[in-house]
Design a protein around this motif. Structure first.
Motif, PDB file in Angstrom:
ATOM      1  N   ASP A  85       4.502  -1.009 -10.457  1.00 16.52           N
ATOM      2  CA  ASP A  85       3.710   0.169 -10.132  1.00 16.52           C
ATOM      3  C   ASP A  85       2.968   0.616 -11.387  1.00 16.52           C
ATOM      4  O   ASP A  85       3.553   0.742 -12.462  1.00 16.52           O
ATOM      5  CB  ASP A  85       4.667   1.263  -9.645  1.00 16.52           C
ATOM      6  N   SER A  86       1.674   0.862 -11.275  1.00 19.39           N
ATOM      7  CA  SER A  86       0.869   1.263 -12.432  1.00 19.39           C
ATOM      8  C   SER A  86       1.042   2.735 -12.783  1.00 19.39           C
ATOM      9  O   SER A  86       0.591   3.170 -13.830  1.00 19.39           O
ATOM     10  CB  SER A  86      -0.614   0.998 -12.151  1.00 19.39           C
ATOM     11  N   GLY A  87       1.672   3.483 -11.898  1.00 20.13           N
ATOM     12  CA  GLY A  87       1.793   4.921 -12.108  1.00 20.13           C
ATOM     13  C   GLY A  87       0.689   5.683 -11.397  1.00 20.13           C
ATOM     14  O   GLY A  87       0.684   6.909 -11.384  1.00 20.13           O
ATOM     15  N   ARG A  88      -0.243   4.975 -10.804  1.00 22.81           N
ATOM     16  CA  ARG A  88      -1.304   5.615 -10.033  1.00 22.81           C
ATOM     17  C   ARG A  88      -0.848   5.736  -8.579  1.00 22.81           C
ATOM     18  O   ARG A  88       0.024   4.995  -8.137  1.00 22.81           O
ATOM     19  CB  ARG A  88      -2.577   4.764 -10.077  1.00 22.81           C
ATOM     20  N   ALA A  89      -1.497   6.595  -7.855  1.00 25.48           N
ATOM     21  CA  ALA A  89      -1.245   6.682  -6.416  1.00 25.48           C
ATOM     22  C   ALA A  89      -1.606   5.335  -5.798  1.00 25.48           C
ATOM     23  O   ALA A  89      -2.551   4.673  -6.237  1.00 25.48           O
ATOM     24  CB  ALA A  89      -2.096   7.782  -5.798  1.00 25.48           C
ATOM     25  N   ALA A  90      -0.847   4.934  -4.805  1.00 19.27           N
ATOM     26  CA  ALA A  90      -1.060   3.617  -4.185  1.00 19.27           C
ATOM     27  C   ALA A  90      -2.501   3.439  -3.718  1.00 19.27           C
ATOM     28  O   ALA A  90      -3.080   2.364  -3.894  1.00 19.27           O
ATOM     29  CB  ALA A  90      -0.088   3.422  -3.026  1.00 19.27           C
ATOM     30  N   LYS A  91      -3.112   4.481  -3.150  1.00 19.85           N
ATOM     31  CA  LYS A  91      -4.490   4.327  -2.657  1.00 19.85           C
ATOM     32  C   LYS A  91      -5.471   4.105  -3.804  1.00 19.85           C
ATOM     33  O   LYS A  91      -6.423   3.352  -3.667  1.00 19.85           O
ATOM     34  CB  LYS A  91      -4.904   5.518  -1.790  1.00 19.85           C
ATOM     35  N   HIS A  92      -5.223   4.732  -4.966  1.00 19.14           N
ATOM     36  CA  HIS A  92      -6.091   4.513  -6.126  1.00 19.14           C
ATOM     37  C   HIS A  92      -5.890   3.107  -6.687  1.00 19.14           C
ATOM     38  O   HIS A  92      -6.848   2.432  -7.063  1.00 19.14           O
ATOM     39  CB  HIS A  92      -5.833   5.563  -7.210  1.00 19.14           C
ATOM     40  N   GLU A  93      -4.645   2.690  -6.740  1.00 21.10           N
ATOM     41  CA  GLU A  93      -4.346   1.354  -7.229  1.00 21.10           C
ATOM     42  C   GLU A  93      -4.953   0.301  -6.300  1.00 21.10           C
ATOM     43  O   GLU A  93      -5.539  -0.684  -6.770  1.00 21.10           O
ATOM     44  CB  GLU A  93      -2.837   1.171  -7.327  1.00 21.10           C
ATOM     45  N   LEU A  94      -4.829   0.503  -5.001  1.00 18.59           N
ATOM     46  CA  LEU A  94      -5.419  -0.427  -4.041  1.00 18.59           C
ATOM     47  C   LEU A  94      -6.940  -0.459  -4.199  1.00 18.59           C
ATOM     48  O   LEU A  94      -7.555  -1.526  -4.100  1.00 18.59           O
ATOM     49  CB  LEU A  94      -5.035  -0.065  -2.609  1.00 18.59           C
ATOM     50  N   GLY A  95      -7.535   0.675  -4.476  1.00 14.77           N
ATOM     51  CA  GLY A  95      -8.986   0.719  -4.720  1.00 14.77           C
ATOM     52  C   GLY A  95      -9.377  -0.111  -5.924  1.00 14.77           C
ATOM     53  O   GLY A  95     -10.350  -0.882  -5.884  1.00 14.77           O
TER      54      GLY A  95
END
Length: 154
Positions: A85-95
């Protein structure tokens, strides 16, 4: 066992296998996991491509769909097993993952279209594998240093 017998044993491997084993030993662990996830994603890609082509879709449309499904599968697997996990929200990471994937898959898909149109009788799965190999360098670099780079802590 002596060191001499270890050397003899290591030279018993065929040269390509020994070279591949040596390169994998030097590669960062994340790269090995990334490649393993990529093989899984490629399996999704090829399977969906084959099913859709058997269902009557053109290779170009079928590949667009198969790449999309493979990209979603590899994001989930890379997040879980490769980079974490990058620490970003999953939707931001997926983006972010999608942006990198668009570049890498754009290279992949463009090669696929050019080769399929130039050599229409060539096996489409083989062409898909070739495109995936070429796109892997773009993908790993972008995913490692952009998508899964640690996010800023508040």
């Amino acid at each position: 066992m002596s060191e001499a017998s270890d050397v003899v044993r290591s030279t018993e491997r065929p040269a390509p296998v020994a070279l591949a084993a040596g390169l994998l030993a030097l590669a960062p662990k994340g790269l090995v996991r990334f490649l393993a996830v990529g093989v899984g994603g490629l399996a999704v890609d090829i399977a969906v491509l084959w099913v859709l082509e058997q269902g009557g879709l053109s290779p170009v449309v079928a590949r667009a769909i198969s790449l999309t499904l493979a990209t979603l599968a590899t994001w989930a697997l890379n997040r879980q097993f490769t980079f974490g996990d990058s620490g970003r929200a999953a939707k931001h990471e997926l983006g972010r993952y999608t942006l990198v994937a668009l570049v890498a898959q754009g290279v992949n898909y463009s090669l696929f279209q050019v080769i399929v149109h130039a050599l229409p009788h060539l096996n489409h799965s083989l062409v898909a594998v070739f495109g995936a190999v070429v796109a892997t360098g773009f993908s790993y670099t972008g995913q490692r240093f952009f998508t899964f780079a640690p996010g800023k802590q508040p």
